[in-house]
Design a protein around this motif. Structure first.
Motif, PDB file in Angstrom:
ATOM      1  N   GLN A   1     -62.325  25.770  44.049  1.00  0.00           N
ATOM      2  CA  GLN A   1     -63.603  26.320  43.591  1.00  0.00           C
ATOM      3  C   GLN A   1     -64.057  25.654  42.295  1.00  0.00           C
ATOM      4  O   GLN A   1     -65.235  25.327  42.128  1.00  0.00           O
TER       5      GLN A   1
ATOM      6  N   TYR B   1     -69.959  27.233  34.477  1.00  0.00           N
ATOM      7  CA  TYR B   1     -69.356  28.191  35.418  1.00  0.00           C
ATOM      8  C   TYR B   1     -67.969  27.712  35.832  1.00  0.00           C
ATOM      9  O   TYR B   1     -67.043  28.510  35.990  1.00  0.00           O
ATOM     10  N   ALA B   2     -67.824  26.396  35.970  1.00  0.00           N
ATOM     11  CA  ALA B   2     -66.518  25.826  36.324  1.00  0.00           C
ATOM     12  C   ALA B   2     -65.500  26.090  35.210  1.00  0.00           C
ATOM     13  O   ALA B   2     -64.352  26.474  35.481  1.00  0.00           O
TER      14      ALA B   2
ATOM     15  N   ARG C   1     -72.240  22.429  37.790  1.00  0.00           N
ATOM     16  CA  ARG C   1     -72.282  23.770  37.173  1.00  0.00           C
ATOM     17  C   ARG C   1     -71.076  23.872  36.235  1.00  0.00           C
ATOM     18  O   ARG C   1     -70.159  24.652  36.435  1.00  0.00           O
TER      19      ARG C   1
ATOM     20  N   GLU D   1     -71.015  20.299  41.726  1.00  0.00           N
ATOM     21  CA  GLU D   1     -72.387  20.813  41.751  1.00  0.00           C
ATOM     22  C   GLU D   1     -73.039  20.772  40.376  1.00  0.00           C
ATOM     23  O   GLU D   1     -74.139  21.281  40.188  1.00  0.00           O
TER      24      GLU D   1
ATOM     25  N   LEU E   1     -67.500  23.468  41.765  1.00  0.00           N
ATOM     26  CA  LEU E   1     -68.492  23.774  40.741  1.00  0.00           C
ATOM     27  C   LEU E   1     -68.783  22.560  39.868  1.00  0.00           C
ATOM     28  O   LEU E   1     -69.935  22.320  39.501  1.00  0.00           O
TER      29      LEU E   1
ATOM     30  N   HIS F   1     -64.322  29.632  35.268  1.00  0.00           N
ATOM     31  CA  HIS F   1     -63.298  29.837  36.300  1.00  0.00           C
ATOM     32  C   HIS F   1     -61.947  29.304  35.827  1.00  0.00           C
ATOM     33  O   HIS F   1     -60.902  29.921  36.078  1.00  0.00           O
TER      34      HIS F   1
END
Length: 401
Positions: free
Chosen positions: A113, A125-126, A122, A120, A117, A129
């Protein structure tokens, strides 16, 4: 109640070859489920009393071996479920053995995941995580476990551990919501069955407390916008201009401002995709915003503001530059706020919250703009914004100055 596993010759069904199929029969709580073994047998070669092939049955040894393998798989699964005190039905037992989930650990799914991210773009957000992943590893010592191992008891112990390390309730909430999101991905990708989902019984919404006020009054906002800079500090000018731009342009955040180019201005509107949510935003370009854009116009720089430039090519270079500039801008805004006796620390994020608050206090319907533009409520706000005509948004934003 005990569970029985049998292989039977299914007499009620005759195949075209005049044989009956061999079926696996699972019985639990007086409910039966059947699963074909994929082979058939002439009923004259089957002992219906002992449920096994007779001595004179052709391929007897192969049939016995298949029966032993199948029944062993089911009995081992029953032992595992009982050992972990997990309930099951005849149907769910067949599904678990016949349709096993992909064997991926929690760490593996988190890593995938995070990689997705980053791909993408992002990045924020990565990294969020990744922070949760590191926290989980620190708590559990490793994450070479399966999602089915994470139950309500496990979650409660993790929460207790976080609190013992003086982690704030809101931060705990963020970590649990991230873990829940990754768990949902695992279910969607059939890595774990939905029956193991622990968040129906563990309430994540309780992990939220009221945050410190992040908005200021309209008068305070105007005092910042009209702040007179006499020390020739370029970061003071930039700080005030970015704060003002964010406020008059629907609370656009710093990262999104940094990436704006001339291509984002179309027919008198600022149109861009939010970095965090990839949501399309369309905002009427205010006169004050146009003045600020003109002030920083530079044909050598494709960006609207002197945060990024052509030198910053990789995502890491851009992220490092944005972090460096926002740190300096917020430091200067804090000093300005103190000079103006503003009751809270001034940051670019205050402009974002104040945009929503001022509109609400001006009588703008909460269906168009909510009091907060962050996280879960932000998604709802953007959905509402998109559902109204541009003219309604234009009219509402006349209340800003």
């Amino acid at each position: 109640m005990s569970t029985t596993i049998d292989v039977i010759c299914y007499k009620s069904k005759m195949l075209k070859n005049n044989e009956n199929p061999l079926m696996l029969r699972v019985t639990k709580d007086r409910k039966r489920r059947y699963l074909s073994l994929g082979i058939s047998i002439n009923p004259q070669y089957w002992d219906f009393t002992k449920n096994k092939p007779k001595r004179n049955c052709p391929n007897k040894e192969q049939i016995l071996k298949l029966i032993a393998e199948k029944t062993k798989a089911y009995r081992e699964q029953i032992i595992e479920l009982k050992a972990t005190d997990k309930d099951f039905t005849a149907k769910s037992l067949i599904e678990k053995v016949h349709k096993p989930t992909k064997a991926k650990t929690v760490k593996k799914v988190f890593d995938e995941q995070i990689e997705r991210l980053f791909a993408e773009k992002r990045r924020g957000y990565a990294l969020s995580h990744k922070q949760v992943l590191n926290s989980l590893i620190e708590y559990n010592k490793h994450l070479d476990i399966y999602f089915s191992d994470i139950d309500v008891t496990w979650l409660r112990k993790y929460e207790t551990w976080l609190r013992s390390n003086n982690i704030s309730t809101n931060t705990i909430g963020i970590r649990f919501r991230t873990l829940r999101a990754v768990f949902n991905i695992a279910i969607k990708e059939k890595i774990v069955k939905a029956e193991y989902y622990p968040f129906n019984d563990y309430n994540v919404s309780k992990l939220k407390q009221e945050t410190v006020k992040r908005s200021i009054s309209k008068d305070d906002i105007l005092s910042v916008i009209n702040y007179s800079c006499n020390n020739g500090n370029s970061y003071t000018d930039l700080a005030i201009d970015l704060f003002t731009f964010s406020y008059v342009m629907a609370g656009i955040n710093f990262v999104d401002m940094a990436y704006l180019t001339k291509d984002n201005i179309i027919d008198g509107r600022l149109i861009y995709f939010r970095k965090k949510t990839n949501k399309l935003i369309k905002t009427p370009l205010q006169d004050k915003a146009i003045d600020i854009i003109s002030k920083y116009q530079d044909n050598r720089n494709p960006y609207l503001f002197p945060i990024l430039n052509s030198f910053h090519k990789t995502e890491q270079q851009k992220a490092n530059r944005v972090h460096k500039v926002i740190t300096k801008v917020n430091k200067r805004l804090k000093q300005i706020g103190q000079e103006l006796d503003i009751p809270i620390d001034l940051t670019t994020y205050v402009a974002r919250h104040s945009f929503a608050t001022v509109l609400k206090r001006s009588g703008v319907n909460t269906s168009i703009i909510s009091e907060s533009l962050g996280h879960s409520s932000e998604k709802v706000t953007q959905i509402y914004l998109d559902s109204f005509e541009n003219s309604q948004i234009d009219e509402a934003m006349k209340n800003l100055l």
